[in-house]
Design a protein around this motif. Structure first.
Motif, short mmCIF file in Angstrom:
data_model
loop_
_atom_site.label_atom_id
_atom_site.label_comp_id
_atom_site.label_asym_id
_atom_site.label_seq_id
_atom_site.Cartn_x
_atom_site.Cartn_y
_atom_site.Cartn_z
N GLU A 77 1.19 -1.04 0.18
CA GLU A 77 -0.21 -0.01 0.43
C GLU A 77 0.73 1.33 0.28
O GLU A 77 0.26 2.47 -0.93
CB GLU A 77 -0.61 -0.02 1.13
N SER A 78 1.76 1.31 0.62
CA SER A 78 2.95 2.28 0.69
C SER A 78 3.38 2.53 -0.27
O SER A 78 3.75 4.22 -0.78
CB SER A 78 3.87 2.46 1.64
N VAL A 79 3.41 2.09 -1.23
CA VAL A 79 4.64 1.82 -2.40
C VAL A 79 3.85 2.10 -3.52
O VAL A 79 3.64 3.55 -4.10
CB VAL A 79 5.28 0.61 -3.08
N ASN A 80 2.37 1.75 -3.43
CA ASN A 80 1.64 2.45 -4.16
C ASN A 80 0.54 3.79 -4.00
O ASN A 80 0.98 4.62 -5.18
CB ASN A 80 -0.08 1.28 -4.50
N ARG A 81 0.82 4.13 -2.87
CA ARG A 81 0.77 5.44 -2.50
C ARG A 81 1.89 6.66 -2.68
O ARG A 81 1.96 7.46 -3.51
CB ARG A 81 0.68 5.65 -1.20
N LEU A 82 3.01 5.82 -2.74
CA LEU A 82 4.24 6.70 -3.39
C LEU A 82 3.62 6.66 -4.84
O LEU A 82 4.76 7.72 -5.44
CB LEU A 82 5.65 5.84 -3.02
N ARG A 83 3.98 5.81 -5.74
CA ARG A 83 3.90 5.67 -6.77
C ARG A 83 3.13 6.40 -7.60
O ARG A 83 2.97 7.46 -8.66
CB ARG A 83 3.34 4.44 -7.90
N VAL A 84 1.89 6.29 -6.79
CA VAL A 84 0.35 7.54 -7.57
C VAL A 84 0.85 8.94 -7.31
O VAL A 84 0.74 9.55 -7.71
CB VAL A 84 -0.43 7.41 -6.05
N ALA A 85 1.29 8.74 -5.91
CA ALA A 85 2.15 10.53 -6.03
C ALA A 85 3.38 11.28 -6.88
O ALA A 85 3.23 12.34 -7.43
CB ALA A 85 2.69 10.91 -4.49
N GLU A 86 4.04 9.92 -7.29
CA GLU A 86 5.16 10.37 -8.28
C GLU A 86 4.33 10.30 -9.95
O GLU A 86 4.79 11.20 -9.98
CB GLU A 86 6.16 8.99 -7.95
N THR A 87 3.17 9.76 -9.81
CA THR A 87 3.87 9.87 -11.34
C THR A 87 2.36 11.62 -11.00
O THR A 87 2.44 12.29 -12.29
CB THR A 87 2.04 8.63 -11.02
N LEU A 88 1.34 11.68 -10.19
CA LEU A 88 0.55 12.87 -9.67
C LEU A 88 1.95 13.92 -10.17
O LEU A 88 1.47 15.48 -11.56
CB LEU A 88 0.03 13.35 -8.99
N LEU A 89 3.10 14.20 -9.57
CA LEU A 89 4.48 15.30 -9.18
C LEU A 89 5.01 15.12 -11.42
O LEU A 89 4.81 16.02 -11.97
CB LEU A 89 5.34 14.82 -8.64
N GLN A 90 4.66 13.67 -11.62
CA GLN A 90 5.92 14.45 -12.88
C GLN A 90 4.99 14.62 -14.28
O GLN A 90 5.27 15.43 -14.80
CB GLN A 90 6.26 12.30 -13.28
N THR A 91 3.00 13.96 -13.99
CA THR A 91 1.93 15.07 -14.40
C THR A 91 2.93 16.26 -15.15
O THR A 91 2.36 16.70 -15.87
CB THR A 91 1.39 14.30 -14.69
N ARG A 92 2.26 16.81 -13.65
CA ARG A 92 2.35 18.29 -12.71
C ARG A 92 3.49 18.40 -13.46
O ARG A 92 3.48 19.85 -14.73
CB ARG A 92 2.15 18.20 -11.73
N ALA A 93 4.84 18.08 -13.43
CA ALA A 93 5.97 18.71 -14.16
C ALA A 93 6.07 19.22 -15.75
O ALA A 93 6.26 20.00 -15.85
CB ALA A 93 7.41 17.87 -13.69
N ARG A 94 5.74 17.76 -16.38
CA ARG A 94 5.51 17.57 -17.92
C ARG A 94 4.21 18.99 -18.21
O ARG A 94 5.17 18.97 -18.96
CB ARG A 94 4.97 16.24 -18.17
N THR A 95 3.66 19.03 -17.36
CA THR A 95 2.51 19.22 -18.43
C THR A 95 3.09 20.95 -18.20
O THR A 95 2.91 22.30 -18.60
CB THR A 95 0.99 19.82 -17.68
N GLN A 96 3.80 21.86 -16.83
CA GLN A 96 5.05 22.90 -16.59
C GLN A 96 6.06 22.69 -17.53
O GLN A 96 5.48 23.75 -18.21
CB GLN A 96 4.62 23.13 -15.25
N VAL A 97 6.26 22.06 -18.24
CA VAL A 97 7.11 21.86 -18.83
C VAL A 97 6.64 21.90 -20.89
O VAL A 97 7.46 22.13 -21.65
CB VAL A 97 8.33 20.77 -19.03
N GLY A 98 5.69 21.86 -20.39
CA GLY A 98 4.74 22.12 -22.18
C GLY A 98 5.78 20.13 -22.84
O GLY A 98 5.84 20.74 -24.26
N LEU A 99 6.28 19.54 -22.71
CA LEU A 99 6.54 17.78 -23.18
C LEU A 99 5.47 16.70 -23.53
O LEU A 99 4.09 16.88 -21.90
CB LEU A 99 7.35 17.80 -22.66
N LYS A 100 5.44 16.08 -23.92
CA LYS A 100 4.74 14.54 -24.34
C LYS A 100 5.66 13.94 -23.11
O LYS A 100 6.52 14.23 -23.27
CB LYS A 100 4.67 14.40 -25.40
#
Length: 145
Positions: free
Chosen positions: A5-28
């Motif tokens: 469960e902890s790994v899954n929560r960390l994975r979800v948080a990391e995915t959200l962080l990556q999506t936010r960063a990717r959107t801010q940089v403007g990349l696919k």
């Protein structure tokens, strides 16, 4: 169950962080992952090569070549001749890419590092060992399918 469960929560948080960063940089997604790979290789002091980017992304070298052409055109990555293979190239981030990543992540790397620094060394070794073992199982499973 608690660890999974902890790994899954960390994975979800990391995915959200990556999506936010990717959107801010403007990349696919694959463009951002390629930039992240080049940044990680640089941080580890190892050269980033197009073939390794292709393997990491799970795409062909031809697809990575086109992706890298776009990143070069955007001024985020540049290529230099590979000193170990005169036909090959080594990839580097531009100052603009480093600035974009720093802006996208803000103070997060420092805050995460502070949390990680608070973990006793022996606990950190056990966590790292567990993470490596899980990665090996996943890699083995992925290769047999």
């Amino acid at each position: 169950m608690l660890l999974l469960e902890s790994v899954n929560r960390l994975r979800v948080a990391e995915t959200l962080l990556q999506t936010r960063a990717r959107t801010q940089v403007g990349l696919k997604a694959n463009e951002f992952n390629a930039v992240q790979y080049v940044a990680s290789a640089a941080a580890a002091g190892v050269p980033a090569r197009p073939r390794q980017v292709a393997e990491t992304l799970g795409v062909t070298e031809a697809a990575v070549s086109q992706l890298l052409d776009r990143l070069v055109a955007r001024g985020l990555v540049y290529r230099e001749r590979d000193p170990e293979d005169r036909r090959g190239r080594v990839l580097y981030l531009t100052d603009d890419a480093r600035t974009a990543l720093r802006d996208a992540y803000g103070e997060l790397p420092d805050a995460v590092q502070e949390l990680l620094d608070a973990i006793p060394v022996e606990d950190a070794r056990r966590i790292a060992s567990l993470a490596a073992a899980v990665q090996n199982v996943i890699d083995r499973t992925a290769m047999t399918r």
